[in-house]
Design an enzyme around this catalytic site. Structure first.
Site, PDB file in Angstrom:
ATOM      1  CB  THR A 134      -0.896   0.038   1.247  1.00  0.00           C
ATOM      2  OG1 THR A 134      -0.047   0.037   2.396  1.00  0.00           O
ATOM      3  CG2 THR A 134      -1.820  -1.159   1.312  1.00  0.00           C
ATOM      4  CD  GLU A 188      -5.416  -2.387   1.740  1.00  0.00           C
ATOM      5  OE1 GLU A 188      -5.701  -1.766   0.706  1.00  0.00           O
ATOM      6  OE2 GLU A 188      -4.873  -1.851   2.733  1.00  0.00           O
ATOM      7  CE  LYS A 231     -17.685  12.611  14.239  1.00  0.00           C
ATOM      8  NZ  LYS A 231     -17.429  11.597  15.196  1.00  0.00           N
ATOM      9  CD1 TRP A 272     -18.574  12.678  11.069  1.00  0.00           C
ATOM     10  CD2 TRP A 272     -19.265  10.955   9.810  1.00  0.00           C
ATOM     11  NE1 TRP A 272     -18.091  11.533  11.629  1.00  0.00           N
ATOM     12  CE2 TRP A 272     -18.501  10.452  10.883  1.00  0.00           C
ATOM     13  CE3 TRP A 272     -19.790  10.057   8.878  1.00  0.00           C
ATOM     14  CZ2 TRP A 272     -18.263   9.094  11.057  1.00  0.00           C
ATOM     15  CZ3 TRP A 272     -19.552   8.714   9.050  1.00  0.00           C
ATOM     16  CH2 TRP A 272     -18.796   8.235  10.129  1.00  0.00           C
TER      17      TRP A 272
END
Ligand code: AMP
Length: 541
Positions: free
Chosen positions: A185, A330, A438, A443
């Protein structure tokens, strides 16, 4: 038990299939030297067998990791098959990573040999002393291009190895769950982590990603994977193209708009795939030269959210359809693709467009859900946001050499993305969980705010980050790169949010910058922007 043949799904079977059935189909590559190389799937198979023999002569054994530092090109493709097909593991290293990270992953992977394009000669010279397990380095070129002197130990020439090796080679048969490919990654936080794909996961992903409502790969397409072969196997194109008989066009290191346009027109490319920044470059090139496309119909876009404004421009001005996909290293990488269903086709254009802007529905094989912070599943109503979890036969269950560190939660892989899923199963990413803003405990989706800014004709790039606010904890700040020669004021941009998002989502301020930091896989690095602006204070605070 069923009575069907138990034939292992092995990567070598793809190139054998391409040779037998699409033997004369072309693979066209722009080489590091700048010229165009062309040959066929049959030639590729032959040279992959020669390279498999060469690897055997070098002592590469089943399961050994063999690294590549290379662009999208025919020699890299040969290595995809020679290394994995012979039972070793191809470790595709992202050359854009920091050299220290490259040395870290080469040592972590215990790479035995490193194949590299000449572009990376100096990088390899710098790294060689630190790569403890590497027994030799192979420059992916012919003898005449080999460096006269080099500090690289045991330096070999790719074409010498091919020339000295027979093309008589029987691809071995082994367990389909054996490791085939290792990809780390990008590691924007901490050390990169290794994702170890298997032959089985790779073949299943190649099948599934070829389907009409996935990448729609077929023998009638001419495909140009711009997404690098060093990043999640170029989204599986090196497998799905030979599996279906698509003509494959590989762009080498030249990823600017002009070079891509030239290749698309010369080779009759019908579709391509890559991250949004690449398509921005192509759009700017086409706009400057008032160019049109003669064969190009479709771009599969992913890796970062596709700006709706770009989607509209490509469709309306150039007749090119942008297909939005989502996935991750992944996940091999394909998770979702956004295509319409038959009952959507009667909807007005703007309603169809609203669907197409989402990241899409899962490809069969992948299952997804959204959960709250306590892990409880949330409803699919298209508005409730939750942490996105996935599972499936091409989703990682653990990281390489970190088998004991539990990654899964109740058998699901937490993606780190925050999303909504609508009643029809169309998923929309609103943020990376670490990028979520936030404000007053609620959110705010930064991607939606960026998309509004990107719809302004003067905006080239946009990033929205949360900055400290004494009352609301965080408020959105818009960071903008303007198009060359274009202008827009702070107030004009802020006013453009009116009626487009809830008023309390409107960014508090705008900062204009010359460029935005971009990571090793072409994505805008928000943690870096937050770092750069750590002393920034909102006007009201
Ligand atoms: P990587 O493993 O480097 O391919 O990064 C995977 C991550 O890229 C995902 O977890 C998402 O955060 C992001 N990503 C990929 N595709 C999209 C997309 N279409 N829209 C928004 N984010 C995306």
């Amino acid at each position: 038990m069923g009575q069907m043949m138990n034939q292992p799904m092995l990567i070598s079977s793809i190139i054998q299939h391409a040779d037998r059935h699409f033997g004369r189909k072309e693979i066209v590559s722009r080489r590091v030297e700048g010229d165009i190389h062309r040959y066929t799937y049959r030639d590729c198979h032959k040279r992959a067998r020669q390279m498999a023999n060469a690897l055997g002569n070098l002592g590469v054994a089943m399961g050994d990791r063999v690294a590549t530092l290379a662009w999208n090109g025919y020699r890299h493709l040969e290595l995809y098959y020679a290394i994995s097909g012979s039972g070793a593991v191809i470790h595709t290293i992202n050359p854009r990573l920091h050299p220290e990270q490259i040395a870290y992953i080469a040592n972590h992977a215990e790479d035995t040999y490193v194949f590299f394009d000449l572009t990376f000669l100096h990088l390899v010279e710098t790294l060689a002393a630190q790569c403890r397990s590497v027994k030799g380095y192979i420059a992916m070129t012919e003898r005449s291009n080999m460096p006269a002197v080099s500090t690289i130990p045991n330096l070999m020439c790719y074409e010498d190895l091919i020339e000295a090796s027979s093309d008589r080679y029987e691809w071995p048969t082994f367990d389909e769950n054996s490791a085939s490919t290792l990809c780390y990654t990008s590691g924007t936080t901490g050390n990169p982590k290794g994702v170890l794909y298997s032959h089985r996961s790779t073949i299943l992903h190649a099948y599934a990603s070829s389907m009409p409502d996935a990448l729609n790969m077929s023998g009638r397409e001419v495909v140009l994977p711009v997404v690098p072969m060093f990043h999640v196997n170029a989204w599986g194109f090196p497998y799905s193209a030979p599996l279906t008989g698509a003509k494959l066009v590989l762009p080498g290191p030249a990823l600017d708009g002009g070079s891509l346009y030239e290749l698309i027109e010369q080779e009759g490319v019908t579709f391509s795939a890559g991250v949004p920044t690449v398509w921005l470059g192509l759009l700017e090139h086409a706009g400057r030269g008032k160019l049109t496309f003669s064969s190009f119909r479709r771009i599969v876009i992913g890796g970062a959210a596709c700006p709706p404004a770009m989607m509209k421009t490509y469709r309306q001005q150039y007749g090119v359809e942008l297909v939005h996909t989502w996935g991750m290293t992944e996940m091999s990488p394909l998770g979702t693709v956004c295509t319409l269903q038959s009952h959507h086709l009667v909807l007005p254009q703007d309603e169809q467009q609203a669907i197409l802007e989402k990241q899409g529905h899962v490809v069969y094989g992948v299952d997804m859900k959204i959960v709250d912070d306590a892990g409880s599943e949330l409803p699919w109503d298209g508005t409730i946001r939750g942490n996105l979890y996935v599972r499936g036969p091409w989703v990682a269950k653990s990281y390489f050499k970190a088998e004991n560190g539990e990654v899964l939660q109740d058998g699901w892989f937490p993606t780190g993305d925050v999303a909504t899923i609508d009643p029809e199963g169309y998923m929309q990413i609103t943020d990376r969980s670490k990028d979520v803003i936030k404000s007053g405990g609620e959110w705010i989706g930064s991607i939606e705010l960026e998309n509004v800014a990107l719809a302004h004709p003067a905006v080239r790039l946009a990033a929205c980050i949360g900055v400290f606010h004494p009352k609301w904890d965080e408020r959105p700040l818009l960071v903008i790169v303007k198009k060359p020669g274009a202008d827009v004021s702070k107030d004009e941009l802020i006013n453009s949010y009116k009626g487009r998002v809830a008023s309390w989502w409107t960014p508090d301020d705008v900062v204009f910058v010359d460029s935005l930091p971009v990571g090793a896989t072409g994505k805008i690095l928000k943690n870096e922007i937050r770092n750069q602006l750590r002393d920034y204070k909102l006007p009201t605070t």
